[in-house]
Design an enzyme around this catalytic site. Structure first.
Site, PDB file in Angstrom:
ATOM      1  N   GLY A   9       0.620  -1.342   0.030  1.00 11.36           N
ATOM      2  CA  GLY A   9       0.054  -0.072   0.015  1.00 11.36           C
ATOM      3  C   GLY A   9       1.006   1.227   0.014  1.00 11.36           C
ATOM      4  O   GLY A   9       0.688   2.441   0.777  1.00 11.36           O
ATOM      5  N   GLY A  12      -0.196   5.188  -1.045  1.00  9.57           N
ATOM      6  CA  GLY A  12      -1.448   5.777   0.097  1.00  9.57           C
ATOM      7  C   GLY A  12      -0.739   6.964   0.627  1.00  9.57           C
ATOM      8  O   GLY A  12       0.293   7.233   0.293  1.00  9.57           O
ATOM      9  N   GLN A  13      -1.721   7.737   1.559  1.00  3.76           N
ATOM     10  CA  GLN A  13      -1.199   8.718   2.007  1.00  3.76           C
ATOM     11  C   GLN A  13       0.014   8.550   2.850  1.00  3.76           C
ATOM     12  O   GLN A  13       0.840   9.265   2.769  1.00  3.76           O
ATOM     13  CB  GLN A  13      -2.422   9.142   2.941  1.00  3.76           C
ATOM     14  CG  GLN A  13      -2.194  10.575   3.744  1.00  3.76           C
ATOM     15  CD  GLN A  13      -2.887  10.874   4.699  1.00  3.76           C
ATOM     16  OE1 GLN A  13      -3.811  10.161   5.321  1.00  3.76           O
ATOM     17  NE2 GLN A  13      -2.897  12.066   5.391  1.00  3.76           N
ATOM     18  N   LEU A  14       0.055   7.529   3.664  1.00  6.52           N
ATOM     19  CA  LEU A  14       0.957   7.316   4.737  1.00  6.52           C
ATOM     20  C   LEU A  14       2.375   6.546   3.951  1.00  6.52           C
ATOM     21  O   LEU A  14       3.393   7.027   4.158  1.00  6.52           O
ATOM     22  CB  LEU A  14       0.687   6.358   5.693  1.00  6.52           C
ATOM     23  CG  LEU A  14       0.254   6.691   7.010  1.00  6.52           C
ATOM     24  CD1 LEU A  14      -0.596   5.938   7.846  1.00  6.52           C
ATOM     25  CD2 LEU A  14       1.443   7.542   7.643  1.00  6.52           C
ATOM     26  N   ASP A  35       2.478  -1.681  -4.334  1.00  5.82           N
ATOM     27  CA  ASP A  35       1.200  -1.236  -4.337  1.00  5.82           C
ATOM     28  C   ASP A  35       0.332  -2.092  -5.804  1.00  5.82           C
ATOM     29  O   ASP A  35       1.088  -2.503  -6.375  1.00  5.82           O
ATOM     30  CB  ASP A  35       0.822   0.165  -4.494  1.00  5.82           C
ATOM     31  CG  ASP A  35      -0.310   0.499  -3.754  1.00  5.82           C
ATOM     32  OD1 ASP A  35      -0.356   1.489  -3.156  1.00  5.82           O
ATOM     33  OD2 ASP A  35      -1.520   0.158  -4.135  1.00  5.82           O
ATOM     34  N   ARG A  37      -0.857  -0.703  -8.087  1.00  2.06           N
ATOM     35  CA  ARG A  37      -0.758  -0.267  -9.480  1.00  2.06           C
ATOM     36  C   ARG A  37       0.805   0.491  -9.326  1.00  2.06           C
ATOM     37  O   ARG A  37       1.238   0.996  -8.329  1.00  2.06           O
ATOM     38  CB  ARG A  37      -1.645   0.980  -9.735  1.00  2.06           C
ATOM     39  CG  ARG A  37      -3.065   0.506 -10.184  1.00  2.06           C
ATOM     40  CD  ARG A  37      -4.120   1.424 -10.375  1.00  2.06           C
ATOM     41  NE  ARG A  37      -4.493   2.095  -9.175  1.00  2.06           N
ATOM     42  CZ  ARG A  37      -5.463   1.566  -8.197  1.00  2.06           C
ATOM     43  NH1 ARG A  37      -5.902   0.342  -8.805  1.00  2.06           N
ATOM     44  NH2 ARG A  37      -5.873   1.800  -7.247  1.00  2.06           N
ATOM     45  N   ASP A  50      -0.750  -7.330  -5.204  1.00  2.00           N
ATOM     46  CA  ASP A  50      -1.890  -7.368  -4.666  1.00  2.00           C
ATOM     47  C   ASP A  50      -1.675  -7.944  -3.353  1.00  2.00           C
ATOM     48  O   ASP A  50      -1.483  -9.285  -3.284  1.00  2.00           O
ATOM     49  CB  ASP A  50      -3.026  -8.038  -5.599  1.00  2.00           C
ATOM     50  CG  ASP A  50      -4.421  -8.443  -4.640  1.00  2.00           C
ATOM     51  OD1 ASP A  50      -5.466  -8.678  -5.424  1.00  2.00           O
ATOM     52  OD2 ASP A  50      -4.354  -8.180  -3.648  1.00  2.00           O
ATOM     53  N   TYR A 140     -14.566  -0.997   8.467  1.00  2.00           N
ATOM     54  CA  TYR A 140     -12.976  -0.257   8.693  1.00  2.00           C
ATOM     55  C   TYR A 140     -12.483  -0.888  10.127  1.00  2.00           C
ATOM     56  O   TYR A 140     -11.467  -1.496  10.337  1.00  2.00           O
ATOM     57  CB  TYR A 140     -12.823   1.120   8.066  1.00  2.00           C
ATOM     58  CG  TYR A 140     -11.595   1.503   8.561  1.00  2.00           C
ATOM     59  CD1 TYR A 140     -11.281   2.573   9.366  1.00  2.00           C
ATOM     60  CD2 TYR A 140     -10.399   1.141   7.585  1.00  2.00           C
ATOM     61  CE1 TYR A 140     -10.027   3.092   9.724  1.00  2.00           C
ATOM     62  CE2 TYR A 140      -9.151   1.890   8.090  1.00  2.00           C
ATOM     63  CZ  TYR A 140      -9.067   2.911   8.650  1.00  2.00           C
ATOM     64  OH  TYR A 140      -7.729   3.309   9.064  1.00  2.00           O
ATOM     65  N   LYS A 144     -10.015  -3.489  11.381  1.00  2.00           N
ATOM     66  CA  LYS A 144      -8.724  -3.074  12.166  1.00  2.00           C
ATOM     67  C   LYS A 144      -8.610  -3.668  13.458  1.00  2.00           C
ATOM     68  O   LYS A 144      -7.547  -4.132  13.987  1.00  2.00           O
ATOM     69  CB  LYS A 144      -8.615  -1.526  12.327  1.00  2.00           C
ATOM     70  CG  LYS A 144      -8.212  -0.885  10.892  1.00  2.00           C
ATOM     71  CD  LYS A 144      -6.784  -1.350  10.535  1.00  2.00           C
ATOM     72  CE  LYS A 144      -6.550  -0.573   9.106  1.00  2.00           C
ATOM     73  NZ  LYS A 144      -5.142  -1.279   8.526  1.00  2.00           N
TER      74      LYS A 144
HETATM   75  C1  VAH Z   1     -10.002   7.074   8.026  1.00  2.00           C
HETATM   76  N1  VAH Z   1      -7.706   8.250   7.971  1.00  2.00           N
HETATM   77  O1  VAH Z   1     -10.218   8.152   7.852  1.00  2.00           O
HETATM   78  C2  VAH Z   1      -8.276   7.062   8.566  1.00  2.00           C
HETATM   79  C3  VAH Z   1      -8.119   6.922  10.007  1.00  2.00           C
HETATM   80  C4  VAH Z   1      -8.697   7.648  11.977  1.00  2.00           C
HETATM   81  C5  VAH Z   1      -9.049   7.965  10.863  1.00  2.00           C
HETATM   82  O2  VAH Z   1      -8.101   5.733  10.124  1.00  2.00           O
HETATM   83  O3  VAH Z   1     -10.551   6.192   7.749  1.00  2.00           O
END
Ligand code: VAH
Length: 310
Positions: A9, A12-14, A35, A37, A50, A140, A144
């Protein structure tokens, strides 16, 4: 090659920031970014991957002699609610794949990004403790929190050194977030430097825990470099930077752009944000491995605007 580091990944942002930070620290030849792509303008070793594909992951681990994996590939909170089961499948199967492939191919250390999204209605809204009962209310957050349990399981059953942080909303100038509920806190600065009014998808007083990118990256590397015996929590460590509401970040921007305008138009992401804590207790991270945030809202705003103006 040996002792190489794989990032899943990494577009991504991080990931786009972490891959460069790790290159700077360990050398370009030790960092394998990956990633779904390609990443055309990335200057380093890159593999399209993937993370849910067991065979491909194992092949990359063996090809480069991977000893550490930073597993960032995931579908975030807001996008996850559009297709909860797909979000569960991708997030869960990718992480389980990383755990199994690591156990079977000699990977020694894994970073697993959790999130304050693991907290639900049982969590105290202020200074949420690390050992809070987790009853998340997004696909999500469920994926997690389940991932935290698997991280703990693989540590105890296979002695796999999996380490994890519950990231707050991450704010950085280097990359654009995708599909998150905290993304407004990045987009608002882009509007400010373009001197455009900002449409905020959260309520003005929706306080959320946030962290500046530099702090988040430093916390990640400090956690991974800490001596093993200092890591006492094998589910995930709470991490705090600075908590603020849209109104407060807008006020900090107005100190630099007095005419800055914000319009509140809460959407589906407000319901997600409302279920998350306002502030997080990260004393376990501070006590166990010496964590200390350096960016408060004022410093964050000054840095974001200075960097984005360029
Ligand atoms: C989100 N940036 O918004 C992530 C994060 C705490 C938020 O997990 O899903």
């Amino acid at each position: 090659m040996s002792n190489a580091i794989l990032i899943t990944g990494s577009n991504g942002q991080l990931g786009t920031v972490l891959r460069t930070s790790l290159q700077q620290k360990y050398g370009k030849d030790k960092v394998i970014a990956s990633d779904l792509r390609p990443s055309p303008n990335y200057d380093g070793i890159f593999e399209t991957l993937d993370a849910t594909n067991e065979e491909d992951l194992a092949t990359i681990i063996k090809k480069y002699g991977i000893k550490e994996i930073y597993h960032l590939a995931a579908i975030l909170s807001a996008n996850g609610e559009k297709n909860p089961l797909a979000s569960w499948n991708v997030n869960m199967m990718a992480f389980l794949n990383v755990l199994e492939a690591s156990r079977l191919n000699g990977v020694e250390k894994i970073f697993y990004p959790s999130s304050i999204a693991v907290f639900g209605e049982s969590a105290a809204l202020e200074n949420t403790p690390n050992d809070t009962f987790l009853d998340p209310l997004t696909a999500y957050g469920i994926s997690k929190s389940a991932g935290e349990m698997w991280a703990n399981y693989y540590f105890h059953k296979y002695d796999l050194d999996v380490r994890s942080l519950r990231y707050p909303g991450v704010i950085g100038y280097q990359s654009i977030p995708g599909g998150g509920t905290t993304d407004y806190a990045v987009e608002i600065y882009h509007s400010a430097v373009k001197e455009e009014a900002f449409n905020c998808f959260l309520k003005e007083d929706e306080t959320l825990p946030m962290i500046f990118m530099e702090d988040a990256i430093r916390a990640t590397i400090e956690l991974m470099e800490a001596p093993r015996e200092k890591i006492k929590i094998r589910t995930s460590y709470n991490l705090a930077g600075a908590s603020f509401s849209p109104k407060e970040v807008a006020a900090s921007i107005k100190e630099i752009y007095p005419r800055f305008e914000i319009i509140y138009a809460p959407d589906h992401r407000q319901e997600i944000a409302a279920k998350w804590p306002n502030s997080i207790d990260d004393s376990a991270a501070r006590n166990d491995w010496g964590w200390q945030a350096e960016y408060d809202l004022k410093k964050m705003t000054a840095t974001m605007i200075e960097k984005l103006r360029r």
